[in-house]
Scaffold this motif. Structure first.
Motif, mmCIF file in Angstrom:
data_model
loop_
_atom_site.group_PDB
_atom_site.id
_atom_site.type_symbol
_atom_site.label_atom_id
_atom_site.label_comp_id
_atom_site.label_asym_id
_atom_site.label_seq_id
_atom_site.Cartn_x
_atom_site.Cartn_y
_atom_site.Cartn_z
ATOM 1 N N SER A 64 89.131 110.962 -3.271
ATOM 2 C CA SER A 64 88.875 112.031 -2.016
ATOM 3 C C SER A 64 87.336 111.929 -1.689
ATOM 4 O O SER A 64 86.606 111.701 -2.662
ATOM 5 C CB SER A 64 89.336 113.459 -2.519
ATOM 6 O OG SER A 64 88.391 113.770 -3.768
ATOM 7 N N PHE A 65 87.202 112.253 -0.571
ATOM 8 C CA PHE A 65 85.618 111.968 0.134
ATOM 9 C C PHE A 65 85.270 113.334 0.392
ATOM 10 O O PHE A 65 85.894 114.135 1.524
ATOM 11 C CB PHE A 65 85.700 110.911 1.189
ATOM 12 C CG PHE A 65 86.117 109.767 0.779
ATOM 13 C CD1 PHE A 65 85.318 109.105 -0.099
ATOM 14 C CD2 PHE A 65 87.384 109.496 0.868
ATOM 15 C CE1 PHE A 65 85.861 107.816 -0.715
ATOM 16 C CE2 PHE A 65 87.876 107.970 0.490
ATOM 17 C CZ PHE A 65 87.512 107.314 -0.191
ATOM 18 N N ILE A 66 84.279 114.061 -0.043
ATOM 19 C CA ILE A 66 83.856 115.392 0.260
ATOM 20 C C ILE A 66 82.437 115.492 0.717
ATOM 21 O O ILE A 66 81.457 114.636 0.317
ATOM 22 C CB ILE A 66 83.761 116.154 -1.031
ATOM 23 C CG1 ILE A 66 85.144 116.239 -1.718
ATOM 24 C CG2 ILE A 66 83.159 117.450 -0.835
ATOM 25 C CD1 ILE A 66 85.133 116.675 -3.324
ATOM 26 N N TYR A 67 82.207 116.128 2.039
ATOM 27 C CA TYR A 67 81.177 116.247 2.808
ATOM 28 C C TYR A 67 80.432 117.480 2.357
ATOM 29 O O TYR A 67 81.180 118.696 2.498
ATOM 30 C CB TYR A 67 81.042 116.076 4.189
ATOM 31 C CG TYR A 67 81.393 114.649 4.454
ATOM 32 C CD1 TYR A 67 80.516 113.558 4.655
ATOM 33 C CD2 TYR A 67 82.994 113.996 4.415
ATOM 34 C CE1 TYR A 67 80.841 112.214 4.912
ATOM 35 C CE2 TYR A 67 83.159 112.727 4.614
ATOM 36 C CZ TYR A 67 82.192 112.003 4.898
ATOM 37 O OH TYR A 67 82.705 110.449 5.387
ATOM 38 N N THR A 68 79.319 117.621 1.718
ATOM 39 C CA THR A 68 78.544 118.890 1.441
ATOM 40 C C THR A 68 77.135 118.932 1.601
ATOM 41 O O THR A 68 76.465 117.801 1.732
ATOM 42 C CB THR A 68 79.108 119.315 0.012
ATOM 43 O OG1 THR A 68 78.654 120.437 -0.180
ATOM 44 C CG2 THR A 68 78.612 118.478 -0.918
ATOM 45 N N GLY A 69 76.644 119.802 1.872
ATOM 46 C CA GLY A 69 75.096 120.106 1.799
ATOM 47 C C GLY A 69 74.627 120.190 0.459
ATOM 48 O O GLY A 69 75.296 120.342 -0.535
ATOM 49 N N HIS A 70 73.219 119.648 0.586
ATOM 50 C CA HIS A 70 72.473 119.710 -0.796
ATOM 51 C C HIS A 70 72.460 120.930 -1.535
ATOM 52 O O HIS A 70 72.294 121.107 -2.727
ATOM 53 C CB HIS A 70 71.322 119.101 -0.729
ATOM 54 C CG HIS A 70 70.395 120.006 0.151
ATOM 55 N ND1 HIS A 70 70.113 119.909 1.533
ATOM 56 C CD2 HIS A 70 69.286 120.792 -0.446
ATOM 57 C CE1 HIS A 70 69.173 120.721 1.806
ATOM 58 N NE2 HIS A 70 68.540 121.311 0.610
ATOM 59 N N GLN A 71 72.695 122.138 -0.997
ATOM 60 C CA GLN A 71 72.414 123.161 -1.546
ATOM 61 C C GLN A 71 73.669 123.645 -2.280
ATOM 62 O O GLN A 71 73.756 124.013 -3.376
ATOM 63 C CB GLN A 71 72.265 124.288 -0.494
ATOM 64 C CG GLN A 71 70.993 124.456 0.290
ATOM 65 C CD GLN A 71 71.301 123.801 1.674
ATOM 66 O OE1 GLN A 71 72.320 122.803 1.513
ATOM 67 N NE2 GLN A 71 70.431 123.755 2.535
ATOM 68 N N GLU A 72 74.758 122.920 -1.916
ATOM 69 C CA GLU A 72 76.183 123.408 -2.760
ATOM 70 C C GLU A 72 76.641 122.036 -3.551
ATOM 71 O O GLU A 72 77.632 122.199 -4.364
ATOM 72 C CB GLU A 72 77.192 123.313 -1.448
ATOM 73 C CG GLU A 72 77.095 124.623 -0.791
ATOM 74 C CD GLU A 72 76.142 124.314 0.403
ATOM 75 O OE1 GLU A 72 76.159 123.318 0.823
ATOM 76 O OE2 GLU A 72 75.540 125.480 0.904
ATOM 77 N N VAL A 73 75.830 121.125 -3.617
ATOM 78 C CA VAL A 73 76.237 120.030 -4.407
ATOM 79 C C VAL A 73 76.456 120.201 -5.852
ATOM 80 O O VAL A 73 77.105 119.542 -6.698
ATOM 81 C CB VAL A 73 75.132 118.695 -4.308
ATOM 82 C CG1 VAL A 73 73.873 118.933 -5.133
ATOM 83 C CG2 VAL A 73 75.849 117.407 -4.477
ATOM 84 N N ASP A 74 75.576 121.017 -6.391
ATOM 85 C CA ASP A 74 75.704 121.344 -7.707
ATOM 86 C C ASP A 74 77.036 121.915 -8.316
ATOM 87 O O ASP A 74 77.458 122.326 -9.371
ATOM 88 C CB ASP A 74 74.555 122.508 -8.294
ATOM 89 C CG ASP A 74 73.195 121.627 -8.192
ATOM 90 O OD1 ASP A 74 73.301 120.493 -8.177
ATOM 91 O OD2 ASP A 74 72.255 122.403 -8.056
ATOM 92 N N GLN A 75 77.655 122.472 -7.167
ATOM 93 C CA GLN A 75 79.232 123.031 -7.552
ATOM 94 C C GLN A 75 79.872 121.990 -8.104
ATOM 95 O O GLN A 75 81.169 122.354 -8.639
ATOM 96 C CB GLN A 75 79.710 123.916 -6.266
ATOM 97 C CG GLN A 75 78.802 124.861 -5.691
ATOM 98 C CD GLN A 75 79.540 125.391 -4.433
ATOM 99 O OE1 GLN A 75 80.552 125.069 -3.983
ATOM 100 N NE2 GLN A 75 78.499 126.145 -3.787
ATOM 101 N N TYR A 76 79.630 120.822 -7.887
ATOM 102 C CA TYR A 76 80.778 119.885 -8.262
ATOM 103 C C TYR A 76 80.304 119.101 -9.605
ATOM 104 O O TYR A 76 79.282 118.852 -9.832
ATOM 105 C CB TYR A 76 80.662 118.636 -7.039
ATOM 106 C CG TYR A 76 81.292 119.244 -5.837
ATOM 107 C CD1 TYR A 76 82.463 119.101 -5.556
ATOM 108 C CD2 TYR A 76 80.528 119.812 -4.780
ATOM 109 C CE1 TYR A 76 83.126 119.697 -4.150
ATOM 110 C CE2 TYR A 76 80.785 120.386 -3.652
ATOM 111 C CZ TYR A 76 82.193 120.397 -3.460
ATOM 112 O OH TYR A 76 82.746 120.998 -2.512
#
Length: 314
Positions: free
Chosen positions: A68-80
């Motif tokens: 799966s390909f997820i687009y996110t902002g750098h502020q939320e990347v630590d959630q993954y």
């Protein structure tokens, strides 16, 4: 495009497996025409870890895990659950392989691990303090398997033994080869000494009134190593001056050698302009041996005759 996607998706699976097996970080990747290499942050990897990495990667492939390909902002990347940190800012694209692996990447990938088919580690080396592992991925791995299976089949016939006995059989053959080479070298040395002695006796019989034995010989496609040993044997004698020419298997190729004993003074530098043009020769050296090449086989007889004439006038 399919091959690239196999390499890229396969690399994600392998890097994820390396991390799971031994916390090995991928520091560099190279996708070549024939293979893909992955460098890790360790100077080496134990064989058991490499085997386990390959096994785990292929299990992930067989498991048909979805990508799966997820687009996110750098502020939320630590959630993954990223395998390695992402320091980029702005929008970030994550590639997630089921619950197996997750990493930031903008490349091409399949939508399922099954399409990678197979991965196989084929080599390892240390470079810049990192272990660099070579991998065959996807159709490349299947083609490599077919090629090696054919090689094994051919070797099975040649060695007349089962593949599990290849290594001891090869060691046995290698040991026999060393023994035969040693024996061949001994016989070759004896042959060279006997040949040198025959040349010398014949030359001295022909010049019984002289202390100088002049030897001239034209060889045809003779083994160069044997000629070298004949020369070495003659150079241990006193009162010897010789000239050899060997016609090689390559058309119009000659090898010439002129040598003399330490007690004989042969002015090669003064005589070379009279000798070498006859065979369109080049080369040189210093006492007691001069050597080179020529390209005019038709001049060999004249070359040896001129040498003898010059030698007799010394």
């Amino acid at each position: 495009r399919k091959d690239f996607m196999q390499q890229h998706t396969g690399q994600h699976i392998i890097s994820g497996s390396l991390w799971k097996v031994g916390k090995y970080k991928t520091v560099s990747v190279h996708m070549g025409i024939d293979y893909t290499t992955i460098e890790i942050d360790a100077p080496d990897i134990p064989e058991k870890d490499l085997i386990e990495t390959e096994k785990l990667a292929n299990q992930a492939i067989i498991g048909d895990l979805p990508l799966s390909f997820i687009y996110t902002g750098h502020q939320e990347v630590d959630q993954y659950p990223l395998r390695k940190p992402c320091t980029r800012e702005g929008q970030i694209r994550l590639v997630k392989i089921g619950d197996f692996d997750c990493v930031a990447c903008g490349g091409l990938h399949f939508d399922s691990t099954r399409k990678v088919k197979l991965v196989k580690a084929t080599g390892i080396e240390t470079i810049r303090g990192h272990a660099r592992i070579t991998w065959k991925i996807g159709d490349r791995a299947l083609a490599d398997y077919s090629k090696k299976d054919k090689i094994i089949s051919d070797l099975r016939s040649v060695l007349a033994t089962k593949e599990e006995n290849f290594a001891p059989k090869a060691a046995e053959i290698q040991e026999e080869l060393v023994t035969y080479k040693r024996r061949c070298s001994w016989f070759e040395n004896r042959l060279a000494d006997m040949t040198a002695r025959d040349f010398l006796n014949e030359a001295r019989q022909n010049r019984s009134d002289s202390s100088l034995a002049i030897i001239t010989r034209a060889f045809k496609e003779e083994d160069e190593q044997l000629i070298k040993k004949i020369i070495k044997s003659l150079l241990t004698e006193d009162g010897v001056l010789f000239c050899f020419v060997n016609a090689l298997a390559d058309k119009d190729k000659l090898r010439w050698s002129i040598g003399c004993s330490e007690d004989v003074k042969f002015p090669f530098d003064k005589l070379k302009d009279e000798l070498l043009p006859v065979i369109e020769g080049k080369g040189g050296g210093r006492p007691p041996l001069w050597q080179g090449a020529g390209s005019k086989p038709g001049g060999v007889t004249d070359f040896l005759s001129r040498f003898r004439s010059l030698a007799e006038d010394l």
